[in-house]
Design an enzyme around this catalytic site. Structure first.
Site, short mmCIF file in Angstrom:
data_model
loop_
_atom_site.label_atom_id
_atom_site.label_comp_id
_atom_site.label_asym_id
_atom_site.label_seq_id
_atom_site.Cartn_x
_atom_site.Cartn_y
_atom_site.Cartn_z
N LYS A 233 27.88 40.95 39.69
CA LYS A 233 28.88 41.28 40.37
C LYS A 233 29.33 42.68 40.12
O LYS A 233 29.70 43.26 39.22
CB LYS A 233 30.33 40.40 39.83
CG LYS A 233 31.51 40.76 40.24
CD LYS A 233 32.64 39.95 39.70
CE LYS A 233 34.09 40.64 40.06
NZ LYS A 233 34.92 39.86 39.42
N ASP A 238 39.20 46.55 41.14
CA ASP A 238 39.71 45.43 41.89
C ASP A 238 41.15 45.49 41.64
O ASP A 238 41.90 45.25 40.59
CB ASP A 238 39.43 44.36 40.75
CG ASP A 238 39.71 42.99 41.38
OD1 ASP A 238 40.42 42.84 42.62
OD2 ASP A 238 40.00 41.91 40.69
N LYS A 245 47.33 42.57 42.01
CA LYS A 245 47.60 42.37 40.61
C LYS A 245 48.73 43.07 40.14
O LYS A 245 49.33 44.04 40.76
CB LYS A 245 46.37 42.99 39.58
CG LYS A 245 45.00 42.12 39.93
CD LYS A 245 43.82 42.67 39.24
CE LYS A 245 42.62 42.05 39.17
NZ LYS A 245 42.65 40.79 38.81
N ASP A 256 35.57 45.84 36.41
CA ASP A 256 35.14 44.44 37.11
C ASP A 256 33.68 44.58 37.80
O ASP A 256 33.24 43.83 38.39
CB ASP A 256 36.11 44.52 38.19
CG ASP A 256 36.36 42.83 38.64
OD1 ASP A 256 36.25 42.14 37.69
OD2 ASP A 256 36.67 42.53 39.59
N ASP A 315 42.28 37.83 45.27
CA ASP A 315 41.96 38.49 43.84
C ASP A 315 40.74 37.56 43.14
O ASP A 315 40.29 37.68 42.39
CB ASP A 315 43.12 38.10 43.09
CG ASP A 315 42.92 39.15 41.63
OD1 ASP A 315 42.04 40.03 41.62
OD2 ASP A 315 43.58 38.70 40.67
N GLU A 317 37.90 37.45 44.54
CA GLU A 317 37.05 38.21 45.49
C GLU A 317 35.52 38.16 44.88
O GLU A 317 34.43 38.20 45.70
CB GLU A 317 37.29 39.46 45.55
CG GLU A 317 36.73 40.53 44.78
CD GLU A 317 37.64 40.64 43.27
OE1 GLU A 317 36.94 40.89 42.53
OE2 GLU A 317 38.70 39.79 43.20
N ARG A 319 33.51 35.89 43.31
CA ARG A 319 32.59 35.00 43.72
C ARG A 319 32.04 35.05 45.19
O ARG A 319 31.26 34.44 45.35
CB ARG A 319 33.52 33.55 43.49
CG ARG A 319 34.84 33.48 44.44
CD ARG A 319 35.60 32.36 43.78
NE ARG A 319 36.25 32.78 42.48
CZ ARG A 319 37.14 32.11 41.78
NH1 ARG A 319 37.57 30.93 42.28
NH2 ARG A 319 37.60 32.56 40.75
#
Length: 466
Positions: A233, A238, A245, A256, A315, A317, A319
């Site tokens: 990933k 993020d 967030k 991230d 959030d 995202e 996956r």
């Protein structure tokens, strides 16, 4: 990056400063063997062999004749970290463990203790010079150095700020690795990308010009060897998207892309140490930003696999981008798929920062990973792919939702989402890693950290051979 290649050397009887390792059980007997002057010094310093990582210099008969004593948890079972502090603080020189003790896994920490991420410091720390450790197992030196360099790669990539590590920069890092090992790189972006990889595009489409979403693929190795896919990933920052967030949650979201850092580092080990596989590295990389084009809660998007996904939470995202990359890995008939992702806060609630959950669809593979984790001192914990929670990803208007209808079992439902994009017959492991050390420990400074990297490498060595 600090050059570590000369900091482990074969022990051929050369002159070296002695390091005595003691633990609570062995200290009293070791103390008896010391001179009265040393015993008095130990007593004056209240050195009792019990304090973790405690150490002190022992004077000899002349200024150059000195040694070191250091406390470890268990002399008979050294950990990767028990020499880390010494590797960091001792003066430049050559060192040998007393009584022909082999440093074993502790060699790794010795090397890692000598590296610091200093890219953004205006005044760099003074280099104390190389601290060289002697080992009787010369054949293991290259492996240990490679593992240390891979760990540092993970740390340095994560510690780099998002301003300096966008999707294009992550692409360049992979291209540099490809040049070093004569691998092939293909980058998918631009025209037609939204149709080929719709979930990756949807997450990254709000990013600024020059930080467009992309999928970077690297291939290396003999085409007749078993195909190994490694997926990471690569969300370089993020914000949470429109489900933004809070400030505290966003503060370290440069990390991230930690899954990508792990995947790239594992791929570097495969190539550097010559694993007998056909390597396929896939890094979907985006910035989860906010503008008028941003993905909205309630949107329904397509995926490369043809599964429609309703966006419950922008959030969730990571996956999404992994789903498209895993689908691509499956199309190319991988014999094994490994993915790393800084995926869920739920995993941290369940197991904390230092113990990454792994989700595995093959019991034999899970056992091999657990054995590798134990051998390398790189702990992981198997979590269940519990079929009963699939219903929590149900959508009223699409094939599935990207986030569960309940706050329960968050890391499990995230793994179940990913499983939808992996061929059922393909062995697969998913690591939900934190990628971050929240506090400084010997050999493990606060910041980016590798979890599950060495465990996976040990499994791959056993599975495929060098």
């Amino acid at each position: 990056m600090t050059d570590l290649s000369d900091r482990l050397q074969p022990d051929t009887g050369q002159a070296a400063t002695t390091i005595h390792l003691v633990d609570e059980k062995s200290f009293a007997e070791w103390r008896k063997g010391q001179s009265p002057a040393i015993r008095n010094l130990l007593d004056a310093r209240r050195y009792d062999g019990k304090s973790g990582y405690a150490s002190m210099i022992l004077p000899g008969e002349n200024d150059e004749d000195w040694s070191v004593v250091s406390t470890v948890a268990n002399v008979d079972e050294l950990s990767p970290w028990c020499l880390s502090k010494l590797g960091e603080v001792l003066p430049a020189g050559t060192y040998r463990l007393a009584n022909d003790l082999e440093p074993g896994p502790a060699k790794l920490g010795w090397l890692l203790g000598q590296h610091r991420f200093d890219r953004y410091l205006s005044q760099k720390p003074e280099d104390a010079g190389p601290r060289v450790l002697l080992t009787g197992k010369a054949a293991r030196i290259d492996r240990t150095v490679a593992l240390a360099e891979a760990t540092i790669m993970v740390r340095d990539l994560i510690n780099t700020t998002a301003e300096d590590l966008g999707p294009a920069d992550l692409q360049r890092a992979i291209e540099e690795l490809a040049n070093e090992y004569k691998a092939e790189v293909t980058t998918h972006m631009g025209d037609g990308f939204a149709d080929e990889y719709p979930m990756i595009y949807a997450v990254g489409k709000a990013a600024a010009e020059g930080r467009e979403p992309r999928l970077v693929e690297l291939e290396w190795g003999n085409k007749d060897h078993p195909r190994l896919a490694i997926v990471g990933k690569g969300v370089v920052f993020d914000s949470g998207g429109l489900d933004i967030k809070g400030a505290k949650g966003m503060r370290i979201m440069k990390k991230d892309m930690g899954g990508a850092a792990h995947a790239i580092a594992l791929a570097s080990l495969v190539m550097k140490l010559g694993l007998k596989v056909r390597l396929h590295l896939l890094i979907p990389t985006v910035e989860n930003a906010i503008d008028g084009r941003a993905l909205r809660p309630g949107d329904v998007i397509d995926s490369r696999k043809g599964i429609s996904v309703e966006i419950d939470n922008t959030d969730a995202e990571g996956r999404l981008i992994l789903g498209d990359a895993l689908a691509k890995a499956g199309e190319d008939e991988a014999g094994l798929i490994i993915d790393y992702a800084t995926l869920t806060g739920a995993a941290r609630v369940a197991l904390g920062p230092d113990l990454p959950p792994m989700f595995v669809n093959d019991d034999e593979l899970a056992g091999a990973l657990e054995e590798g984790a134990k051998a390398e001192g790189d702990p992981v914990w198997r979590m269940p792919l519990w079929d009963g929670y699939d219903k929590m990803l149900k959508s009223d208007i699409a094939d599935m939702a990207n986030s569960a209808s309940s706050a329960f079992a968050g890391c499990i439902t995230a793994a179940l989402f990913l499983r939808k994009f992996v061929p059922a017959e393909t062995p697969w492991v998913h690591f939900d890693t934190y990628g971050w050390s929240p506090s400084t420990q010997p050999g493990r400074p606060k910041g980016g950290e590798a979890y599950g990297l060495r465990a996976a490498w040990a499994m791959l060595e056993e599975r495929y051979g060098l």
